[in-house]
Design a protein around this motif. Sequence first.
Motif, mmCIF file in Angstrom:
data_model
loop_
_atom_site.group_PDB
_atom_site.id
_atom_site.type_symbol
_atom_site.label_atom_id
_atom_site.label_comp_id
_atom_site.label_asym_id
_atom_site.label_seq_id
_atom_site.Cartn_x
_atom_site.Cartn_y
_atom_site.Cartn_z
ATOM 1 N N GLU A 7 0.830 -1.203 0.000
ATOM 2 C CA GLU A 7 0.000 0.000 0.000
ATOM 3 C C GLU A 7 0.865 1.253 0.000
ATOM 4 N N GLU A 8 2.024 1.187 0.652
ATOM 5 C CA GLU A 8 2.894 2.354 0.732
ATOM 6 C C GLU A 8 3.456 2.729 -0.641
ATOM 7 N N GLU A 9 3.526 1.753 -1.556
ATOM 8 C CA GLU A 9 4.120 2.017 -2.856
ATOM 9 C C GLU A 9 3.117 2.565 -3.856
ATOM 10 N N LEU A 10 1.860 2.614 -3.472
ATOM 11 C CA LEU A 10 0.847 3.122 -4.388
ATOM 12 C C LEU A 10 0.978 4.632 -4.546
ATOM 13 N N PRO A 11 0.693 5.124 -5.737
ATOM 14 C CA PRO A 11 0.685 6.583 -5.923
ATOM 15 C C PRO A 11 -0.369 7.208 -5.010
ATOM 16 N N PRO A 12 -0.180 8.449 -4.621
ATOM 17 C CA PRO A 12 -1.155 9.099 -3.741
ATOM 18 C C PRO A 12 -2.470 9.366 -4.458
ATOM 19 N N PHE A 13 -3.545 9.370 -3.699
ATOM 20 C CA PHE A 13 -4.854 9.711 -4.250
ATOM 21 C C PHE A 13 -4.847 11.200 -4.582
ATOM 22 N N PRO A 14 -5.274 11.585 -5.789
ATOM 23 C CA PRO A 14 -5.182 12.995 -6.183
ATOM 24 C C PRO A 14 -6.073 13.882 -5.321
ATOM 25 N N GLU A 15 -5.585 15.054 -5.025
ATOM 26 C CA GLU A 15 -6.342 16.026 -4.242
ATOM 27 C C GLU A 15 -7.216 16.846 -5.189
ATOM 28 N N TYR A 36 -9.988 17.038 -10.786
ATOM 29 C CA TYR A 36 -8.907 16.132 -10.386
ATOM 30 C C TYR A 36 -7.836 16.148 -11.474
ATOM 31 N N PRO A 37 -6.585 16.411 -11.134
ATOM 32 C CA PRO A 37 -5.526 16.439 -12.152
ATOM 33 C C PRO A 37 -5.246 15.033 -12.679
ATOM 34 N N PRO A 38 -4.685 14.938 -13.876
ATOM 35 C CA PRO A 38 -4.349 13.610 -14.423
ATOM 36 C C PRO A 38 -3.177 12.998 -13.673
ATOM 37 N N SER A 39 -3.028 11.695 -13.817
ATOM 38 C CA SER A 39 -1.881 11.031 -13.216
ATOM 39 C C SER A 39 -0.594 11.503 -13.892
ATOM 40 N N ASN A 40 0.486 11.424 -13.170
ATOM 41 C CA ASN A 40 1.765 11.918 -13.661
ATOM 42 C C ASN A 40 2.315 11.025 -14.776
ATOM 43 N N SER A 41 3.041 11.650 -15.672
ATOM 44 C CA SER A 41 3.768 10.915 -16.703
ATOM 45 C C SER A 41 5.238 10.838 -16.331
ATOM 46 N N ILE A 71 -16.535 8.728 -9.077
ATOM 47 C CA ILE A 71 -15.183 9.230 -9.306
ATOM 48 C C ILE A 71 -14.203 8.590 -8.332
ATOM 49 N N ASN A 72 -14.566 8.525 -7.061
ATOM 50 C CA ASN A 72 -13.680 7.919 -6.063
ATOM 51 C C ASN A 72 -13.420 6.447 -6.374
ATOM 52 N N SER A 73 -14.458 5.731 -6.772
ATOM 53 C CA SER A 73 -14.305 4.319 -7.116
ATOM 54 C C SER A 73 -13.397 4.157 -8.326
ATOM 55 N N PHE A 74 -13.584 5.008 -9.319
ATOM 56 C CA PHE A 74 -12.759 4.951 -10.534
ATOM 57 C C PHE A 74 -11.294 5.224 -10.218
ATOM 58 N N LEU A 75 -11.035 6.289 -9.477
ATOM 59 C CA LEU A 75 -9.651 6.645 -9.160
ATOM 60 C C LEU A 75 -8.989 5.564 -8.303
ATOM 61 N N GLN A 76 -9.747 5.010 -7.361
ATOM 62 C CA GLN A 76 -9.202 3.946 -6.529
ATOM 63 C C GLN A 76 -8.811 2.748 -7.387
ATOM 64 N N ASN A 77 -9.658 2.440 -8.357
ATOM 65 C CA ASN A 77 -9.379 1.322 -9.258
ATOM 66 C C ASN A 77 -8.108 1.564 -10.060
ATOM 67 N N ARG A 78 -7.973 2.768 -10.615
ATOM 68 C CA ARG A 78 -6.794 3.065 -11.432
ATOM 69 C C ARG A 78 -5.519 3.086 -10.592
ATOM 70 N N ILE A 79 -5.602 3.674 -9.411
ATOM 71 C CA ILE A 79 -4.412 3.812 -8.567
ATOM 72 C C ILE A 79 -3.927 2.463 -8.069
ATOM 73 N N THR A 80 -4.855 1.643 -7.559
ATOM 74 C CA THR A 80 -4.447 0.336 -7.040
ATOM 75 C C THR A 80 -3.954 -0.591 -8.145
ATOM 76 N N SER A 81 -4.397 -0.329 -9.384
ATOM 77 C CA SER A 81 -3.945 -1.135 -10.524
ATOM 78 C C SER A 81 -2.723 -0.526 -11.205
ATOM 79 N N HIS A 82 -2.230 0.608 -10.663
ATOM 80 C CA HIS A 82 -1.088 1.317 -11.247
ATOM 81 C C HIS A 82 -1.336 1.647 -12.719
ATOM 82 N N LEU A 83 -2.534 2.143 -13.001
ATOM 83 C CA LEU A 83 -2.918 2.514 -14.359
ATOM 84 C C LEU A 83 -3.125 4.020 -14.447
#
Length: 353
Positions: A7-15, A36-41, A71-83
């Motif tokens: 869990e510590e290695e996951l990207p942070p949830f966007p503010e 919500y800003p896009p994920s970093n490249s 939105i929260n469900s979507f972002l959680q899905n993308r973040i935990t999947s590193h997508l």
Amino acid sequence: MSGRCSEEELPPFPEPEISTIALEGKPSAKIAYTYYPPSNSTSNHPNPFSQTLLVFLNGLIMPRSSWDASINSFLQNRITSHLPYPALLSYDRYGQGDSDHDPDDEGPPPCHGHDIMSAVCSCRQFLVQIWKEHIEISNPTHFPSLIFVCNSIGCAIARLFAQTYPGTVSGLLLLDSIMANSDFVSFWPDPDAKDFDPHTLPPGVSLKDVRETRKKYRLMFHPSVPNSEGLSRRNLSQLLPSSSSPELEGQGGVGPYLTVVGHDWEEFAEQNFTGSLHTPKILTMTYLNPVWQMYNEGLVKITDEDKAIGPIVAVGCGHFIQRDGPGFVSGEMVALLDRVVNRVEQLRERDTG
């Protein structure tokens, strides 16, 4: 050693940025939004959605906050999947939620202050300003690639936006679209018509039931009825006379990716009965649900055949699918993004039942 990241290695949830903006030409009124800003490249993992804006379009009743759970469900899905994920934007139109009323409207609400095309133009100006403020400064580009996630009348706005500004929309998720060409009265039988046959009514349904249903729908849903947003529907059937046309042009001169979703017939009928309308379930099942299904079947034709999925059913959801099934909406957003970025054809069989 497990390959799964901790869990510590996951990207942070966007503010999210929760703010307001005044459109050019209307400085006295503020539109409230959540961004919500896009994920970093990175050099190793570029974000394919860095020039994409995913926009949520509300119906008349539910404000932008109705999308929060999806939105929260979507972002959680993308973040935990590193997508990767695009920038996400929800907003209250003029007269909705936390936004001011349209300063160009004449008279206090409820009113017919402005029409759908006015809402489309305001949406375009809003997106231009948001894009310039948040993305274009560091990533110069033309107008962003848009993906619309919309409910009810928001689906009509999305269609008219894509029609008015061809080449800007790459994806559409239509969640129980408003029947834009309907007066919401005519599909009910008319007991006072000369050719009416009372024997055609379903068992247990009285003439009083039908008259009351027609009256309630006329008073609440007929296009002549004003609303507190000031968004008039009086010319909507002229703007969108058919559910199956016009065919839309997305980016690159081809049709946008499209997913058409309808409500769960049983759940919708139950909500119509237990809610303020008190519509007998058998009336909804016999007259309203089949008409809506036919409308949704037409919607899949507004893009190229290999770009459309649907109509599919949001099981357990009434008309406000984002309220009743945020996880379902999140899943369909993920699927639509995958199709848009990978340019894949739809493989899911269409549910025509």
